[in-house]
Design a protein around this motif. Structure first.
Motif, PDB file in Angstrom:
ATOM      1  N   ALA A  39      -8.511   2.674  -0.921  1.00 49.05           N
ATOM      2  CA  ALA A  39      -8.313   1.340  -0.332  1.00 49.05           C
ATOM      3  C   ALA A  39      -9.546   0.830   0.673  1.00 49.05           C
ATOM      4  CB  ALA A  39      -7.278   1.613   0.547  1.00 49.05           C
ATOM      5  N   CYS A  90      -6.030   1.792 -15.814  1.00 42.92           N
ATOM      6  CA  CYS A  90      -6.541   0.495 -14.852  1.00 42.92           C
ATOM      7  C   CYS A  90      -7.084  -0.447 -15.903  1.00 42.92           C
ATOM      8  CB  CYS A  90      -7.684   1.150 -14.253  1.00 42.92           C
ATOM      9  SG  CYS A  90      -8.819   0.002 -13.508  1.00 42.92           S
ATOM     10  N   ASP A 131      -7.365  -2.137  -9.774  1.00 46.45           N
ATOM     11  CA  ASP A 131      -6.602  -1.128  -8.962  1.00 46.45           C
ATOM     12  C   ASP A 131      -6.161  -0.187 -10.158  1.00 46.45           C
ATOM     13  OD1 ASP A 131      -6.641  -2.534  -6.705  1.00 46.45           O
ATOM     14  OD2 ASP A 131      -4.848  -3.758  -7.139  1.00 46.45           O
ATOM     15  N   ARG A 177      -3.932  -6.053  -9.098  1.00 40.88           N
ATOM     16  CA  ARG A 177      -5.479  -6.592  -9.312  1.00 40.88           C
ATOM     17  C   ARG A 177      -5.981  -5.780 -10.545  1.00 40.88           C
ATOM     18  NH1 ARG A 177      -7.951  -5.963  -3.586  1.00 40.88           N
ATOM     19  NH2 ARG A 177      -7.194  -3.955  -4.074  1.00 40.88           N
ATOM     20  N   PHE A 184     -13.271  -0.981 -11.533  1.00 38.06           N
ATOM     21  CA  PHE A 184     -12.856   0.090 -10.595  1.00 38.06           C
ATOM     22  C   PHE A 184     -14.169   0.966 -10.125  1.00 38.06           C
ATOM     23  CE2 PHE A 184     -11.801   4.595 -10.508  1.00 38.06           C
ATOM     24  CZ  PHE A 184     -10.713   4.724  -9.594  1.00 38.06           C
ATOM     25  N   GLN A 238      -3.320   2.411 -11.698  1.00 32.94           N
ATOM     26  CA  GLN A 238      -1.688   2.407 -11.915  1.00 32.94           C
ATOM     27  C   GLN A 238      -1.637   3.843 -12.103  1.00 32.94           C
ATOM     28  OE1 GLN A 238      -0.073  -0.292 -11.565  1.00 32.94           O
ATOM     29  NE2 GLN A 238      -2.047  -1.448 -11.575  1.00 32.94           N
ATOM     30  N   GLY A 281      -1.497  -0.995  -7.271  1.00 33.56           N
ATOM     31  CA  GLY A 281      -1.646  -2.557  -6.902  1.00 33.56           C
ATOM     32  C   GLY A 281      -1.584  -3.552  -8.213  1.00 33.56           C
ATOM     33  N   ASP A 340     -11.573  -0.950  -1.525  1.00 32.78           N
ATOM     34  CA  ASP A 340     -10.650  -1.945  -2.039  1.00 32.78           C
ATOM     35  C   ASP A 340     -10.102  -1.825  -3.526  1.00 32.78           C
ATOM     36  OD1 ASP A 340      -9.712  -4.954  -1.954  1.00 32.78           O
ATOM     37  OD2 ASP A 340     -11.393  -5.720  -3.249  1.00 32.78           O
ATOM     38  N   ILE A 341      -9.721  -0.749  -3.566  1.00 28.27           N
ATOM     39  CA  ILE A 341      -8.787  -0.280  -4.834  1.00 28.27           C
ATOM     40  C   ILE A 341      -7.402   0.151  -4.451  1.00 28.27           C
ATOM     41  CG2 ILE A 341      -8.851   1.332  -6.711  1.00 28.27           C
ATOM     42  CD1 ILE A 341     -11.952   1.615  -6.770  1.00 28.27           C
ATOM     43  N   GLN A 342      -6.413  -0.561  -4.665  1.00 28.33           N
ATOM     44  CA  GLN A 342      -5.120  -0.089  -4.420  1.00 28.33           C
ATOM     45  C   GLN A 342      -4.414   0.946  -5.598  1.00 28.33           C
ATOM     46  OE1 GLN A 342      -2.763  -3.171  -3.272  1.00 28.33           O
ATOM     47  NE2 GLN A 342      -3.994  -4.434  -2.000  1.00 28.33           N
ATOM     48  N   ARG A 377       0.935  -1.164  -0.080  1.00 23.76           N
ATOM     49  CA  ARG A 377      -0.206   0.060  -0.053  1.00 23.76           C
ATOM     50  C   ARG A 377       0.824   1.307  -0.168  1.00 23.76           C
ATOM     51  NH1 ARG A 377      -5.044   0.695   4.332  1.00 23.76           N
ATOM     52  NH2 ARG A 377      -5.385   2.916   3.806  1.00 23.76           N
TER      53      ARG A 377
END
Length: 397
Positions: free
Chosen positions: A40, A84, A53, A50, A90, A55, A48, A43-45, A24
């Motif tokens: 976060a 993404c 997530d 996934r 997302f 970028q 991350g 549940d979105i990093q 994180r």
């Protein structure tokens, strides 16, 4: 067959893939850290590994998101400042966590005030959406839509393909209206004529359609030249003649709350005694929800989705609500099918429209798919009558 499952997310082949698990992120800037923490919680990093997530290529994206909400987020995406792999996933997560309600950008207060006080859909502005959105090019829309050129939610209950879902939707409308040969039908916001052509071919009716798009009108007149259809470039407020049935599919979103009552007054004066009016519209869950600033600026100028309460206010004392049918979840697979068609056809339009447009259109289709998947947006079909049907109305299955 049931519609494609929500888990069938769209993958952007151009988005960079983050290798392995990424910890994180931590930002020295408190505002950026706040946005990262909010994401976060959904549940979105940030950076991350996934598919859904974010970028991040430029940390300033987080500043814009906090200051401008989806306007800043969307324009940053258009500029290539973040990517993404699955934008639809997302937005599904972002909206299910109601992050749009938790971030209240001060810079958007002026937009909210304009929406509340100004009639942004008056006669002088009603034609703007036609030029900005629907006149992009008939060849472009032919590549994205089904063969009937239906640009609204399909009905996927027994459909396996986009074409089947759109035909099912058109036939459902015809059955709800109880169309009979010889009837005269008005289509407010007729688009490329998909409903009128289906109704004329399969139910023997005559149709008058109005649109504010010159490209749509020209295409429909040429494509359906042999059918009993009259297609007019006309504002709905000018209508004053009687019809046995009225339909409006995907147009009420351009009317605006200050004109809802006048719109229903037009429908009431044009609907013959014993007639039915079917209104097919996207809807919002909250009366006080504001139009999204990015969608308003880049996709549908002056658009505004109604709430159930606003439609109820508009028909009060004018029309009787015989039936209300919500199949908003079906807009998710419809939008995903449009997205897949758009991406497959993109090489034909790349030189003409450019990469910024591609990213804009991708963001439009996939963010909307995520919004419907999260049930933040709805799709309603209202069946309305003038005095109430004797014995009541029975929805056809």
């Amino acid at each position: 067959m049931a519609p494609p499952p929500p888990a069938a997310l769209a993958t952007n082949p151009d988005a960079p893939k983050a290798p392995g698990s990424v910890p994180r992120p931590s930002f020295d800037n408190p505002a950026r850290q706040l946005v990262a923490d909010l994401l976060a919680s959904a549940d979105i990093q940030v950076n991350g590994d996934r598919p859904w997530d974010m970028q991040l290529h430029d940390p300033a994206v987080l500043d814009r998101a906090l200051a401008q909400g989806n306007l800043g987020l969307g324009e940053s995406y258009m500029a290539g400042a973040w990517d993404c792999g699955q934008l639809d996933g997302f937005f599904d997560r972002l909206l299910r966590a109601h992050l749009d309600r938790r971030v209240k950008p001060v810079r958007l207060a002026w937009h909210a005030l304009q929406v509340k006080l100004r009639n942004r859909q008056d006669r002088s502005r009603a034609w703007q959406v036609g030029k900005a959105h629907y006149d992009l090019g008939n060849d472009f829309y032919e590549s994205m839509l089904d063969p009937s050129m239906a640009y609204s939610c399909g009905y996927w209950r027994d459909a396996e393909t986009l074409e089947e879902a759109q035909v099912a939707k058109l036939e459902l409308i015809c059955r709800k209206l109880g169309l009979q040969p010889g009837m005269r039908v008005l289509d407010i916001g007729c688009g490329w004529g998909s409903f009128m052509a289906h109704a004329a071919r399969h139910h023997g009716v005559e149709c008058v359609g109005v649109t504010v798009s010159r490209e749509q009108a020209a295409w429909a007149r040429e494509r359906h030249a042999g059918l009993p259809l009259e297609i007019r470039l006309q504002d709905y407020r000018e209508l004053d003649e009687r019809f046995d049935r009225i339909v409006s599919v995907g147009m009420f979103e351009h009317v605006g709350h200050k004109n809802h009552r006048q719109y229903m007054e037009v429908a009431a004066r044009c609907l013959g005694d014993g007639g039915l009016f079917l209104l097919h519209t996207i809807g919002k869950n909250r009366r006080d929800g504001m139009p999204d600033r990015w969608i308003d600026k880049h996709i549908f100028p002056n658009g505004e989705t109604p709430s159930i309460g606003q439609i109820g206010d508009a028909i009060d004392g004018l029309l009787v609500a015989e039936d209300l049918h919500n199949f908003g979840a079906d807009y998710d697979p419809t939008l995903m099918a449009w997205y897949n068609n758009f991406e497959a056809a993109w090489p034909r339009f790349a030189d003409r429209l450019g990469e910024t447009f591609r990213r804009k259109w991708r963001y439009y289709l996939l963010s909307c798919a995520g919004a419907f998947r999260a049930r933040e947006l709805q799709l309603w079909q209202w069946v309305l009558s003038k005095e109430g049907m004797a014995g009541g109305y029975r929805r056809p299955e």
